[in-house]
Design a protein around this motif. Structure first.
Motif, PDB file in Angstrom:
ATOM      1  N   ARG A 292     -56.411  41.641  58.331  1.00  0.00           N
ATOM      2  CA  ARG A 292     -55.266  40.749  58.147  1.00  0.00           C
ATOM      3  C   ARG A 292     -55.262  39.704  59.247  1.00  0.00           C
ATOM      4  O   ARG A 292     -55.153  38.518  58.998  1.00  0.00           O
ATOM      5  CB  ARG A 292     -53.958  41.545  58.178  1.00  0.00           C
ATOM      6  CG  ARG A 292     -52.741  40.680  57.829  1.00  0.00           C
ATOM      7  CD  ARG A 292     -51.445  41.340  58.235  1.00  0.00           C
ATOM      8  NE  ARG A 292     -51.301  41.365  59.690  1.00  0.00           N
ATOM      9  CZ  ARG A 292     -50.192  41.729  60.317  1.00  0.00           C
ATOM     10  NH1 ARG A 292     -49.147  42.123  59.618  1.00  0.00           N
ATOM     11  NH2 ARG A 292     -50.142  41.729  61.629  1.00  0.00           N
TER      12      ARG A 292
ATOM     13  N   ARG B  88     -51.286  38.041  52.395  1.00  0.00           N
ATOM     14  CA  ARG B  88     -50.288  38.728  53.209  1.00  0.00           C
ATOM     15  C   ARG B  88     -50.864  39.944  53.916  1.00  0.00           C
ATOM     16  O   ARG B  88     -50.512  40.228  55.051  1.00  0.00           O
ATOM     17  CB  ARG B  88     -49.104  39.139  52.335  1.00  0.00           C
ATOM     18  CG  ARG B  88     -47.941  39.708  53.124  1.00  0.00           C
ATOM     19  CD  ARG B  88     -46.737  39.956  52.250  1.00  0.00           C
ATOM     20  NE  ARG B  88     -45.612  40.458  53.031  1.00  0.00           N
ATOM     21  CZ  ARG B  88     -44.464  40.858  52.503  1.00  0.00           C
ATOM     22  NH1 ARG B  88     -44.290  40.799  51.179  1.00  0.00           N
ATOM     23  NH2 ARG B  88     -43.503  41.309  53.286  1.00  0.00           N
ATOM     24  N   TYR B  89     -51.749  40.666  53.227  1.00  0.00           N
ATOM     25  CA  TYR B  89     -52.277  41.912  53.769  1.00  0.00           C
ATOM     26  C   TYR B  89     -53.799  41.910  53.699  1.00  0.00           C
ATOM     27  O   TYR B  89     -54.411  41.178  52.900  1.00  0.00           O
ATOM     28  CB  TYR B  89     -51.749  43.120  52.986  1.00  0.00           C
ATOM     29  CG  TYR B  89     -50.250  43.249  52.996  1.00  0.00           C
ATOM     30  CD1 TYR B  89     -49.556  43.502  54.179  1.00  0.00           C
ATOM     31  CD2 TYR B  89     -49.524  43.125  51.811  1.00  0.00           C
ATOM     32  CE1 TYR B  89     -48.177  43.629  54.177  1.00  0.00           C
ATOM     33  CE2 TYR B  89     -48.145  43.242  51.806  1.00  0.00           C
ATOM     34  CZ  TYR B  89     -47.469  43.495  52.992  1.00  0.00           C
ATOM     35  OH  TYR B  89     -46.108  43.622  53.003  1.00  0.00           O
TER      36      TYR B  89
ATOM     37  N   ALA C 212     -50.763  51.641  53.611  1.00  0.00           N
ATOM     38  CA  ALA C 212     -51.444  50.350  53.763  1.00  0.00           C
ATOM     39  C   ALA C 212     -52.952  50.546  53.856  1.00  0.00           C
ATOM     40  O   ALA C 212     -53.731  49.763  53.291  1.00  0.00           O
ATOM     41  CB  ALA C 212     -50.918  49.625  55.001  1.00  0.00           C
TER      42      ALA C 212
END
Length: 284
Positions: free
Chosen positions: A97, A111-112, A151
């Motif tokens: 990221r 975003r990620y 995540a």
């Protein structure tokens, strides 16, 4: 039998730095690294330097692996960077990221890291082996260990092949992280990131900022050495070699050394492990 080793560098900013890093690499190639990675500055601020260093590594007959961060980037800019890396002969990427430079504000189309991994797979298929970051002691910005694990799993499900951890000194945290992954059916290799200890003050400050726990006994011993640099480095090599030994005995698939563009500390650790290097190498 030695486990695979990889080495990480940051791109130098001066002509002198380029020459110094080339000399450091020449020393560390005695370890027969599987590859050498090069970091990518916040918001892509060092992307040209990253590419130059990767090309130099490739020219030396070693696999050069660029880091690629997506915050502040567009799909078009990432696609172009992938084309450049592919044309240069790159076959691996560390997909992250990343962070934005101070004062940059938010921006970009990703975003990620999982978004970046999915985009690379959509653009290039299986051309690149993709490594992603893992945080055995939790990412400092994660809301909870569960969110952090979710995540990470998302990055694997998006197409990551392997993980490289943030550095740590607590082997139990690594083993627990891997155990939790296996319980969730995630079987990608998780390679421990290893930080040799060269500067106690710098390492302790950085560890506090990034959430890497330094055991109290290590912290107090390092602080007790004061300005005795030789003792700090000798003690640090013992600590890190002991960590590597426990990780190796526990089944770690390899080691990724954060060299900080220096050779001696990594060679000291590896020599204690019986991998490579000599006293003469360490003094260079």
């Amino acid at each position: 039998m030695n486990l695979p080793l990889s080495l990480e560098f940051f791109p130098p900013k001066t002509t002198e730095g380029v020459a110094k890093l080339a000399a450091v690499r020449a020393q560390l190639y005695a370890l027969s690294p599987e590859y050498c990675s090069v970091t990518f500055g916040a918001g892509g601020s060092t992307q040209d330097g990253t590419l130059d260093a990767v090309r130099a590594i490739l020219a030396e007959g070693v696999a050069g692996v660029p880091h690629l961060s997506c915050i502040g980037q567009t799909r078009a800019s990432i696609a172009e960077r992938l084309r450049v890396y592919r044309d240069a002969g790159v076959r691996r990427i560390v997909a992250l990221r990343g962070d934005l430079p101070s004062g940059y504000g938010m921006g970009g189309e990703f975003r990620y890291a999982s978004d970046l991994v999915a985009f690379i797979r959509a653009e290039t298929g299986t051309h690149f082996t993709l490594a992603v970051a893992a945080y055995p002691e939790m990412h400092p910005q994660a809301r909870s260990p569960q969110d952090d694990m979710n995540a990470f799993v998302a990055k694997v499900q998006a197409g990551a092949d392997v993980a490289i951890t943030q550095y740590f000194f607590n082997a139990d945290a690594y083993f627990r992280f891997v155990d939790e992954l296996r319980q969730r059916g995630i079987d990608v290799p998780v390679v421990p990131g290893i930080m040799p200890i060269t500067n106690a003050t710098q390492m302790l400050r950085f560890s506090d900022n990034c959430g890497a726990e330094v055991p109290r006994w290590v912290r107090t011993r390092l602080q007790g050495f004061g300005d005795d640099t030789a003792s700090i480095k000798d003690f640090g090599a013992d600590v890190v070699a002991g960590l590597c030994q426990r990780l190796r005995d526990g089944g770690a698939p390899g080691f990724h050394f954060y060299t900080l563009n220096q050779a001696m500390a990594t060679l000291q650790v590896c020599r204690r492990m019986g991998w490579a290097g000599s006293a003469a190498d360490e003094r260079r």
